[in-house]
Design an enzyme around this catalytic site. Sequence first.
Site, PDB file in Angstrom:
ATOM      1  N   ASP A  35       1.124   6.954  -1.553  1.00 43.98           N
ATOM      2  CA  ASP A  35       1.672   7.324  -2.857  1.00 43.98           C
ATOM      3  C   ASP A  35       3.202   7.371  -2.752  1.00 43.98           C
ATOM      4  O   ASP A  35       3.761   7.867  -1.776  1.00 43.98           O
ATOM      5  CB  ASP A  35       1.121   8.689  -3.292  1.00 43.98           C
ATOM      6  CG  ASP A  35       1.337   8.949  -4.769  1.00 43.98           C
ATOM      7  OD1 ASP A  35       0.345   8.982  -5.510  1.00 43.98           O
ATOM      8  OD2 ASP A  35       2.510   9.118  -5.177  1.00 43.98           O
ATOM      9  N   ILE A  36       3.880   6.890  -3.774  1.00 45.76           N
ATOM     10  CA  ILE A  36       5.335   6.821  -3.768  1.00 45.76           C
ATOM     11  C   ILE A  36       5.966   8.223  -3.870  1.00 45.76           C
ATOM     12  O   ILE A  36       7.125   8.408  -3.495  1.00 45.76           O
ATOM     13  CB  ILE A  36       5.807   5.910  -4.926  1.00 45.76           C
ATOM     14  CG1 ILE A  36       7.160   5.301  -4.631  1.00 45.76           C
ATOM     15  CG2 ILE A  36       5.792   6.636  -6.259  1.00 45.76           C
ATOM     16  CD1 ILE A  36       7.551   4.183  -5.591  1.00 45.76           C
ATOM     17  N   ASN A  92      -7.974  12.109 -10.869  1.00 40.61           N
ATOM     18  CA  ASN A  92      -7.485  12.595 -12.156  1.00 40.61           C
ATOM     19  C   ASN A  92      -8.032  11.662 -13.228  1.00 40.61           C
ATOM     20  O   ASN A  92      -7.897  10.433 -13.125  1.00 40.61           O
ATOM     21  CB  ASN A  92      -5.961  12.587 -12.188  1.00 40.61           C
ATOM     22  CG  ASN A  92      -5.363  13.597 -11.224  1.00 40.61           C
ATOM     23  OD1 ASN A  92      -5.931  14.655 -10.989  1.00 40.61           O
ATOM     24  ND2 ASN A  92      -4.201  13.267 -10.665  1.00 40.61           N
ATOM     25  N   GLY A  98      -3.804  14.880 -15.890  1.00 42.35           N
ATOM     26  CA  GLY A  98      -2.709  14.376 -15.061  1.00 42.35           C
ATOM     27  C   GLY A  98      -2.784  12.913 -14.706  1.00 42.35           C
ATOM     28  O   GLY A  98      -1.979  12.426 -13.909  1.00 42.35           O
ATOM     29  N   GLN A  99      -3.754  12.167 -15.279  1.00 45.43           N
ATOM     30  CA  GLN A  99      -3.800  10.736 -14.977  1.00 45.43           C
ATOM     31  C   GLN A  99      -2.645  10.031 -15.666  1.00 45.43           C
ATOM     32  O   GLN A  99      -2.436  10.214 -16.877  1.00 45.43           O
ATOM     33  CB  GLN A  99      -5.137  10.124 -15.417  1.00 45.43           C
ATOM     34  CG  GLN A  99      -5.278   8.671 -14.967  1.00 45.43           C
ATOM     35  CD  GLN A  99      -6.636   8.058 -15.299  1.00 45.43           C
ATOM     36  OE1 GLN A  99      -7.472   8.688 -15.969  1.00 45.43           O
ATOM     37  NE2 GLN A  99      -6.848   6.830 -14.843  1.00 45.43           N
ATOM     38  N   HIS A 105      -8.334   5.193  -9.333  1.00 47.45           N
ATOM     39  CA  HIS A 105      -7.790   5.450  -7.996  1.00 47.45           C
ATOM     40  C   HIS A 105      -8.200   6.820  -7.503  1.00 47.45           C
ATOM     41  O   HIS A 105      -8.252   7.774  -8.269  1.00 47.45           O
ATOM     42  CB  HIS A 105      -6.259   5.328  -7.967  1.00 47.45           C
ATOM     43  CG  HIS A 105      -5.561   6.195  -8.978  1.00 47.45           C
ATOM     44  ND1 HIS A 105      -5.445   5.829 -10.295  1.00 47.45           N
ATOM     45  CD2 HIS A 105      -4.938   7.390  -8.861  1.00 47.45           C
ATOM     46  CE1 HIS A 105      -4.778   6.766 -10.961  1.00 47.45           C
ATOM     47  NE2 HIS A 105      -4.460   7.736 -10.110  1.00 47.45           N
ATOM     48  N   HIS A 107      -7.002   9.822  -5.047  1.00 54.49           N
ATOM     49  CA  HIS A 107      -5.935  10.400  -4.221  1.00 54.49           C
ATOM     50  C   HIS A 107      -6.608  10.998  -2.993  1.00 54.49           C
ATOM     51  O   HIS A 107      -7.521  11.824  -3.128  1.00 54.49           O
ATOM     52  CB  HIS A 107      -5.237  11.553  -4.948  1.00 54.49           C
ATOM     53  CG  HIS A 107      -4.471  11.180  -6.171  1.00 54.49           C
ATOM     54  ND1 HIS A 107      -3.101  11.059  -6.174  1.00 54.49           N
ATOM     55  CD2 HIS A 107      -4.874  10.927  -7.438  1.00 54.49           C
ATOM     56  CE1 HIS A 107      -2.687  10.756  -7.407  1.00 54.49           C
ATOM     57  NE2 HIS A 107      -3.732  10.668  -8.192  1.00 54.49           N
TER      58      HIS A 107
HETATM   59  P1  5GP Z   1      -2.323   9.713 -11.421  1.00 46.44           P
HETATM   60  O1  5GP Z   1      -1.223  10.584 -11.951  1.00 46.44           O
HETATM   61  O2  5GP Z   1      -2.647   8.605 -12.395  1.00 46.44           O
HETATM   62  O3  5GP Z   1      -3.548  10.459 -10.969  1.00 46.44           O
HETATM   63  O4  5GP Z   1      -1.769   9.050 -10.091  1.00 46.44           O
HETATM   64  C1  5GP Z   1      -0.859   7.996 -10.100  1.00 46.44           C
HETATM   65  C2  5GP Z   1      -0.104   8.069  -8.809  1.00 46.44           C
HETATM   66  O5  5GP Z   1       0.558   6.841  -8.626  1.00 46.44           O
HETATM   67  C3  5GP Z   1       0.957   9.173  -8.774  1.00 46.44           C
HETATM   68  O6  5GP Z   1       0.663  10.095  -7.730  1.00 46.44           O
HETATM   69  C4  5GP Z   1       2.259   8.415  -8.529  1.00 46.44           C
HETATM   70  O7  5GP Z   1       3.132   9.085  -7.642  1.00 46.44           O
HETATM   71  C5  5GP Z   1       1.766   7.096  -7.958  1.00 46.44           C
HETATM   72  N1  5GP Z   1       2.644   5.974  -8.225  1.00 46.44           N
HETATM   73  C6  5GP Z   1       3.260   5.682  -9.417  1.00 46.44           C
HETATM   74  N2  5GP Z   1       3.965   4.542  -9.304  1.00 46.44           N
HETATM   75  C7  5GP Z   1       3.790   4.107  -8.019  1.00 46.44           C
HETATM   76  C8  5GP Z   1       4.285   2.961  -7.303  1.00 46.44           C
HETATM   77  O8  5GP Z   1       4.998   2.102  -7.827  1.00 46.44           O
HETATM   78  N3  5GP Z   1       3.908   2.857  -6.014  1.00 46.44           N
HETATM   79  C9  5GP Z   1       3.096   3.778  -5.401  1.00 46.44           C
HETATM   80  N4  5GP Z   1       2.805   3.572  -4.101  1.00 46.44           N
HETATM   81  N5  5GP Z   1       2.619   4.860  -6.047  1.00 46.44           N
HETATM   82  C10 5GP Z   1       2.950   5.014  -7.341  1.00 46.44           C
END
Ligand code: 5GP
Length: 119
Positions: A35-36, A92, A98-99, A105, A107
């Site tokens: 994750d970034i 999420n 929080g998605q 995906h 985590h």
């Molecule tokens: P969500 O919030 O949808 O459950 O998770 C999305 C995740 O993607 C977040 O934890 C966010 O930090 C990660 N993310 C967003 N953009 C990027 C990216 O460009 N590269 C990577 N490796 N992770 C990303």
Amino acid sequence: MAGERQADCLFCKIVAGEVPATVVRETETTLAFRDINPQAPTHVLVIPKVHYPDAATLAAAEPGIAADILRESAEVAAEDKTAGSGYRIIFNTGSGAGQTVFHAHAHVLGGRGFNWPPG
Ligand code: 5GP
Ligand code: ZN
């Protein structure tokens, strides 16, 4: 058609190699990358290569790939040596939870303590 690549999807672009990512594992059906914005020492996203908006729609359409996500999540945790003390797999689902990226995906979080109930 269900599962097809979406032109405006960040994770479809990562699968295609158009956006760089630190990939830790890859199978025929899944990709795992860091994750970034990590929230724990181990924070890896495990995604299907096909596009579904969330874990439930993936599981309904492609139960085998949903199982692959869980199996790969365990492999990620084992390789990062976080499994010994436990780890979390979080999906999420929906903006209220929080998605932010609407490509399914998991985590995989590990390497620190966790509270219950989660935030
Ligand atoms: P969500 O919030 O949808 O459950 O998770 C999305 C995740 O993607 C977040 O934890 C966010 O930090 C990660 N993310 C967003 N953009 C990027 C990216 O460009 N590269 C990577 N490796 N992770 C990303
Ligand atoms: Zn996608």
